[in-house]
Design an enzyme around this catalytic site. Structure first.
Site, PDB file in Angstrom:
ATOM      1  CG  ASP A  13     -86.078 -71.685   3.606  1.00 44.45           C
ATOM      2  OD1 ASP A  13     -87.110 -71.272   3.048  1.00 44.45           O
ATOM      3  OD2 ASP A  13     -86.070 -72.094   4.774  1.00 44.45           O
TER       4      ASP A  13
ATOM      5  CG  HIS B 112     -89.633 -73.110  -0.294  1.00 45.87           C
ATOM      6  ND1 HIS B 112     -89.277 -71.930  -0.901  1.00 45.87           N
ATOM      7  CD2 HIS B 112     -89.972 -73.974  -1.300  1.00 45.87           C
ATOM      8  CE1 HIS B 112     -89.385 -72.066  -2.214  1.00 45.87           C
ATOM      9  NE2 HIS B 112     -89.804 -73.289  -2.480  1.00 45.87           N
TER      10      HIS B 112
END
Length: 322
Positions: free
Chosen positions: A203, A42
């Site tokens: 994340d 991410h």
């Protein structure tokens, strides 16, 4: 689904914990001269301006990296009585923790023309990883960086930022679900020396509840595909059942795979407004043996700075297990 924009939160306390852990982990892994496959599921926009309306509106960087950056200010600044609380950690220990200084130096590298200690630019995980893999003593190893982002605006910005690095095939950025992308990247390719090494950073924003289950599923699948990889999972500490149970679930999955783990948390204390994220954690699978000592040294200093003038609840923890 795409309401979350990290530009509002870049450089906050959660980024400090995440990137401090990332730097400490990579420094250890990069002691070996065999290449690494680095994966960010991410990736966001990659790098952020802290003087934009988004960053100024939230003020999170001001309460995060801006405060910490004062630790590296000049001796004259340290004598300024208005900054006394900022330097309590340094005075108490005699010096800034090694990994904290390394992290702050890295942020300063992205702000070479800054006229004050407060940075105007904050590198996200992709640019932190690229900075470390492209240092002169590491560049010849030819690590690979694979970035994934679904947000249409952020992937456009990320692609543009990556293009400016002129890194060729060493870095790729794709508009793709990072959870799904992991399946094709693990196990990583065998290097010319015969080794396979990878670090995966997971994340997500957790803006939707299903992210918690997706994180657990991705970790479980990844450990089956490549049990010896190093996995870093960032998670928020908030009053939500899914968030509360995620560390326990990750512990179970790690132990079932027979791997070692480390769990670090940072809570900066309640704000006067009583809202906003105040705590987060980093779950690390197959952590370097040096990581716990590095975080044990740095987190008290970080908390001393970031918790100043806040309410109750300020705390840090570092646990590890087999």
């Amino acid at each position: 689904m795409f309401s979350y924009r990290h530009a509002f939160h870049a450089g906050n306390h959660a980024d400090v914990l995440k990137h401090l852990t990332l730097v400490a982990t990579l420094r250890h892994l990069m002691r070996k001269d065999s290449p690494l496959t680095l994966i960010d599921t991410h990736a966001g926009a990659g790098i952020y301006r802290l003087d934009t309306d988004a960053a100024q509106t939230s003020g999170e960087a001001e309460a995060g990296i801006a405060r910490l950056s004062n630790l590296s200010a000049s001796e004259n600044s340290k004598q300024n009585s208005s900054q006394t609380h900022v330097y309590q950690a340094e005075k108490a220990t005699g010096s800034i923790a090694t990994v904290l200084q390394d992290y702050l130096d890295l942020i300063a590298h992205f702000n070479p023309t800054a006229t004050s200690s407060a940075p105007r630019v904050y590198p996200g995980s992709p640019f932190i990883m690229h900075a470390l893999m492209s240092e002169p003593e590491r560049a010849a190893v030819h690590d690979r960086l694979r970035l994934f982002e679904l947000h249409p605006t952020d992937i456009q910005a990320l692609s543009a930022h990556v293009a400016q690095l002129h890194a060729g095939r060493q870095i790729s950025a794709a508009r793709q679900d990072g959870f799904e992308a992991l399946k094709a990247l693990l196990p990583p390719p065998v290097s010319s020396g015969g080794s396979r090494r990878a670090l995966v950073l997971i994340d997500p924003s957790y803006e939707i509840k299903s992210d918690y289950a997706k994180v657990a599923a991705a970790v479980q699948d990844s450990l089956k595909r490549f049990a010896t990889g190093v996995y870093l999972v960032w998670y928020p500490i908030i009053p939500r059942p899914e968030a509360h149970s995620l560390p326990r679930r990750l512990k179970t999955l790690t132990q079932q795979a027979g791997r070692t783990w480390l769990n670090a948390t940072l809570h900066i204390g309640q704000s006067s407004q009583g809202s906003g994220l105040t705590a987060s954690g980093m779950w690390v699978i197959n952590p370097p043996h040096t990581l716990k000592a590095a975080l044990d040294e740095a987190l008290p200093q970080i908390l001393d700075v970031l918790s100043a003038h806040r309410g109750s609840g300020a705390a840090w923890t570092v646990e590890q297990g087999d």
